[in-house]
Design a protein around this motif. Structure first.
Motif, PDB file in Angstrom:
ATOM      1  N   VAL A 142       0.803  -1.224   0.000  1.00 28.30           N
ATOM      2  CA  VAL A 142       0.000   0.000   0.000  1.00 28.30           C
ATOM      3  C   VAL A 142       0.837   1.275   0.000  1.00 28.30           C
ATOM      4  O   VAL A 142       0.404   2.293  -0.529  1.00 28.30           O
ATOM      5  N   ASN A 143       2.015   1.242   0.540  1.00 25.01           N
ATOM      6  CA  ASN A 143       2.861   2.434   0.571  1.00 25.01           C
ATOM      7  C   ASN A 143       3.896   2.460  -0.559  1.00 25.01           C
ATOM      8  O   ASN A 143       4.881   3.177  -0.480  1.00 25.01           O
ATOM      9  N   GLY A 144       3.661   1.683  -1.610  1.00 23.10           N
ATOM     10  CA  GLY A 144       4.517   1.745  -2.792  1.00 23.10           C
ATOM     11  C   GLY A 144       5.836   1.015  -2.671  1.00 23.10           C
ATOM     12  O   GLY A 144       6.761   1.283  -3.429  1.00 23.10           O
ATOM     13  N   ILE A 145       5.934   0.083  -1.747  1.00 26.70           N
ATOM     14  CA  ILE A 145       7.179  -0.670  -1.579  1.00 26.70           C
ATOM     15  C   ILE A 145       7.097  -1.952  -2.395  1.00 26.70           C
ATOM     16  O   ILE A 145       6.119  -2.692  -2.296  1.00 26.70           O
ATOM     17  N   LEU A 146       8.104  -2.192  -3.224  1.00 28.19           N
ATOM     18  CA  LEU A 146       8.178  -3.423  -4.000  1.00 28.19           C
ATOM     19  C   LEU A 146       8.340  -4.578  -3.028  1.00 28.19           C
ATOM     20  O   LEU A 146       9.234  -4.574  -2.183  1.00 28.19           O
ATOM     21  N   SER A 147       7.431  -5.560  -3.138  1.00 25.34           N
ATOM     22  CA  SER A 147       7.403  -6.651  -2.173  1.00 25.34           C
ATOM     23  C   SER A 147       7.063  -7.957  -2.859  1.00 25.34           C
ATOM     24  O   SER A 147       6.465  -7.975  -3.931  1.00 25.34           O
ATOM     25  N   ALA A 148       7.435  -9.057  -2.205  1.00 24.90           N
ATOM     26  CA  ALA A 148       7.035 -10.395  -2.632  1.00 24.90           C
ATOM     27  C   ALA A 148       5.876 -10.816  -1.741  1.00 24.90           C
ATOM     28  O   ALA A 148       5.953 -10.710  -0.512  1.00 24.90           O
ATOM     29  N   PHE A 149       4.799 -11.279  -2.366  1.00 24.45           N
ATOM     30  CA  PHE A 149       3.578 -11.651  -1.663  1.00 24.45           C
ATOM     31  C   PHE A 149       3.283 -13.132  -1.837  1.00 24.45           C
ATOM     32  O   PHE A 149       3.596 -13.711  -2.874  1.00 24.45           O
ATOM     33  N   GLU A 150       2.613 -13.696  -0.844  1.00 23.38           N
ATOM     34  CA  GLU A 150       1.994 -15.002  -1.024  1.00 23.38           C
ATOM     35  C   GLU A 150       0.583 -14.716  -1.511  1.00 23.38           C
ATOM     36  O   GLU A 150      -0.263 -14.248  -0.757  1.00 23.38           O
ATOM     37  N   GLY A 151       0.348 -14.925  -2.784  1.00 20.18           N
ATOM     38  CA  GLY A 151      -0.919 -14.559  -3.409  1.00 20.18           C
ATOM     39  C   GLY A 151      -0.803 -13.193  -4.065  1.00 20.18           C
ATOM     40  O   GLY A 151       0.211 -12.507  -3.949  1.00 20.18           O
ATOM     41  N   LYS A 152      -1.873 -12.803  -4.762  1.00 20.55           N
ATOM     42  CA  LYS A 152      -1.874 -11.507  -5.450  1.00 20.55           C
ATOM     43  C   LYS A 152      -1.914 -10.373  -4.435  1.00 20.55           C
ATOM     44  O   LYS A 152      -2.600 -10.474  -3.417  1.00 20.55           O
ATOM     45  N   PRO A 153      -1.182  -9.293  -4.706  1.00 15.22           N
ATOM     46  CA  PRO A 153      -1.114  -8.184  -3.742  1.00 15.22           C
ATOM     47  C   PRO A 153      -2.477  -7.618  -3.345  1.00 15.22           C
ATOM     48  O   PRO A 153      -2.684  -7.272  -2.188  1.00 15.22           O
ATOM     49  N   ALA A 154      -3.408  -7.541  -4.286  1.00 19.67           N
ATOM     50  CA  ALA A 154      -4.718  -6.955  -3.987  1.00 19.67           C
ATOM     51  C   ALA A 154      -5.520  -7.812  -3.013  1.00 19.67           C
ATOM     52  O   ALA A 154      -6.308  -7.290  -2.225  1.00 19.67           O
ATOM     53  N   SER A 155      -5.333  -9.124  -3.055  1.00 13.27           N
ATOM     54  CA  SER A 155      -6.124 -10.008  -2.193  1.00 13.27           C
ATOM     55  C   SER A 155      -5.326 -10.592  -1.030  1.00 13.27           C
ATOM     56  O   SER A 155      -5.872 -11.318  -0.210  1.00 13.27           O
ATOM     57  N   SER A 156      -4.039 -10.295  -0.952  1.00 12.62           N
ATOM     58  CA  SER A 156      -3.195 -10.861   0.103  1.00 12.62           C
ATOM     59  C   SER A 156      -2.437  -9.758   0.824  1.00 12.62           C
ATOM     60  O   SER A 156      -1.866  -8.883   0.200  1.00 12.62           O
ATOM     61  N   GLN A 157      -2.462  -9.813   2.110  1.00 20.13           N
ATOM     62  CA  GLN A 157      -1.627  -8.904   2.885  1.00 20.13           C
ATOM     63  C   GLN A 157      -0.448  -9.654   3.490  1.00 20.13           C
ATOM     64  O   GLN A 157       0.240  -9.142   4.354  1.00 20.13           O
ATOM     65  N   HIS A 158      -0.217 -10.881   3.011  1.00 20.61           N
ATOM     66  CA  HIS A 158       0.890 -11.678   3.516  1.00 20.61           C
ATOM     67  C   HIS A 158       2.143 -11.368   2.702  1.00 20.61           C
ATOM     68  O   HIS A 158       2.382 -11.954   1.654  1.00 20.61           O
ATOM     69  N   ILE A 159       2.919 -10.420   3.185  1.00 18.67           N
ATOM     70  CA  ILE A 159       4.161 -10.030   2.521  1.00 18.67           C
ATOM     71  C   ILE A 159       5.269 -10.954   3.004  1.00 18.67           C
ATOM     72  O   ILE A 159       5.497 -11.097   4.201  1.00 18.67           O
ATOM     73  N   ILE A 160       5.946 -11.566   2.052  1.00 19.87           N
ATOM     74  CA  ILE A 160       7.045 -12.478   2.373  1.00 19.87           C
ATOM     75  C   ILE A 160       8.336 -11.697   2.558  1.00 19.87           C
ATOM     76  O   ILE A 160       9.116 -11.962   3.469  1.00 19.87           O
ATOM     77  N   GLN A 161       8.559 -10.715   1.675  1.00 19.21           N
ATOM     78  CA  GLN A 161       9.776  -9.906   1.755  1.00 19.21           C
ATOM     79  C   GLN A 161       9.519  -8.556   1.105  1.00 19.21           C
ATOM     80  O   GLN A 161       8.826  -8.473   0.098  1.00 19.21           O
ATOM     81  N   SER A 162      10.048  -7.491   1.691  1.00 22.22           N
ATOM     82  CA  SER A 162       9.954  -6.148   1.130  1.00 22.22           C
ATOM     83  C   SER A 162      11.336  -5.701   0.679  1.00 22.22           C
ATOM     84  O   SER A 162      12.338  -6.079   1.283  1.00 22.22           O
ATOM     85  N   PHE A 163      11.365  -4.883  -0.374  1.00 24.05           N
ATOM     86  CA  PHE A 163      12.648  -4.493  -0.948  1.00 24.05           C
ATOM     87  C   PHE A 163      12.916  -2.999  -0.840  1.00 24.05           C
ATOM     88  O   PHE A 163      13.747  -2.582  -0.052  1.00 24.05           O
ATOM     89  N   PHE A 164      12.246  -2.184  -1.616  1.00 22.07           N
ATOM     90  CA  PHE A 164      12.492  -0.746  -1.624  1.00 22.07           C
ATOM     91  C   PHE A 164      11.261  -0.041  -2.151  1.00 22.07           C
ATOM     92  O   PHE A 164      10.409  -0.647  -2.801  1.00 22.07           O
ATOM     93  N   GLN A 165      11.189   1.254  -1.872  1.00 20.96           N
ATOM     94  CA  GLN A 165      10.046   2.037  -2.337  1.00 20.96           C
ATOM     95  C   GLN A 165      10.252   2.429  -3.793  1.00 20.96           C
ATOM     96  O   GLN A 165      11.352   2.807  -4.198  1.00 20.96           O
ATOM     97  N   ILE A 166       9.183   2.319  -4.577  1.00 24.65           N
ATOM     98  CA  ILE A 166       9.219   2.626  -6.002  1.00 24.65           C
ATOM     99  C   ILE A 166       8.758   4.064  -6.223  1.00 24.65           C
ATOM    100  O   ILE A 166       7.791   4.520  -5.610  1.00 24.65           O
ATOM    101  N   ASP A 167       9.443   4.765  -7.112  1.00 24.10           N
ATOM    102  CA  ASP A 167       9.006   6.093  -7.544  1.00 24.10           C
ATOM    103  C   ASP A 167       7.939   5.873  -8.618  1.00 24.10           C
ATOM    104  O   ASP A 167       8.237   5.745  -9.806  1.00 24.10           O
ATOM    105  N   ILE A 168       6.706   5.792  -8.194  1.00 27.90           N
ATOM    106  CA  ILE A 168       5.594   5.425  -9.066  1.00 27.90           C
ATOM    107  C   ILE A 168       5.441   6.411 -10.222  1.00 27.90           C
ATOM    108  O   ILE A 168       5.038   6.024 -11.321  1.00 27.90           O
ATOM    109  N   LYS A 169       5.794   7.667 -10.014  1.00 24.79           N
ATOM    110  CA  LYS A 169       5.669   8.677 -11.076  1.00 24.79           C
ATOM    111  C   LYS A 169       6.560   8.359 -12.280  1.00 24.79           C
ATOM    112  O   LYS A 169       6.260   8.782 -13.384  1.00 24.79           O
ATOM    113  N   ARG A 170       7.619   7.622 -12.069  1.00 23.44           N
ATOM    114  CA  ARG A 170       8.544   7.292 -13.165  1.00 23.44           C
ATOM    115  C   ARG A 170       8.107   6.057 -13.946  1.00 23.44           C
ATOM    116  O   ARG A 170       8.638   5.802 -15.029  1.00 23.44           O
TER     117      ARG A 170
END
Length: 109
Positions: free
Chosen positions: A32-60
């Motif tokens: 939700v805060n724009g951080i590239l993450s690995a999820f168990e399941g699709k991000p929209a239906s899963s809040q189970h984040i396996i690993q987070s990496f870094f925040q993405i500059d969505i404007k780019r």
């Protein structure tokens, strides 16, 4: 070998691969805060984040890239996983370095 007794031998093995959870149902997407993450399941239906990496500059991002990340990009192998993470590093939101100003002290005797 980790442990040896008269009745038991305990070994450890390391496998250079993604987890079975990621292989079975892993997606790379945006939290939700724009951080590239690995999820168990699709991000929209899963809040189970396996690993987070870094925040993405969505404007780019191109609009289709942003949509893909919101929906989640399926990963089933270590190569796919690493390729996605490395590709999106160029869109990493750069944090500004902290400027540390040290006060000037003069001692007069």
């Amino acid at each position: 070998m980790l442990k040896e007794t008269d009745q038991e031998l305990v070994f450890r093995t390391s496998i250079d691969d993604i987890s079975p959870i990621l292989k079975e149902n892993g997606y790379v997407g945006l939290s939700v805060n724009g951080i590239l993450s690995a999820f168990e399941g699709k991000p929209a239906s899963s809040q189970h984040i396996i690993q987070s990496f870094f925040q993405i500059d969505i404007k780019r991002l191109e609009s289709y890239q942003h949509e893909q990340l919101k929906k989640g990009i399926r990963v089933q192998s270590k190569d796919e996983y690493l390729s996605l993470i490395n590709f999106y590093k160029i869109y990493q939101l750069q944090q500004r370095p902290l400027s540390i100003k040290q006060p000037f002290f003069s001692m007069v005797k």
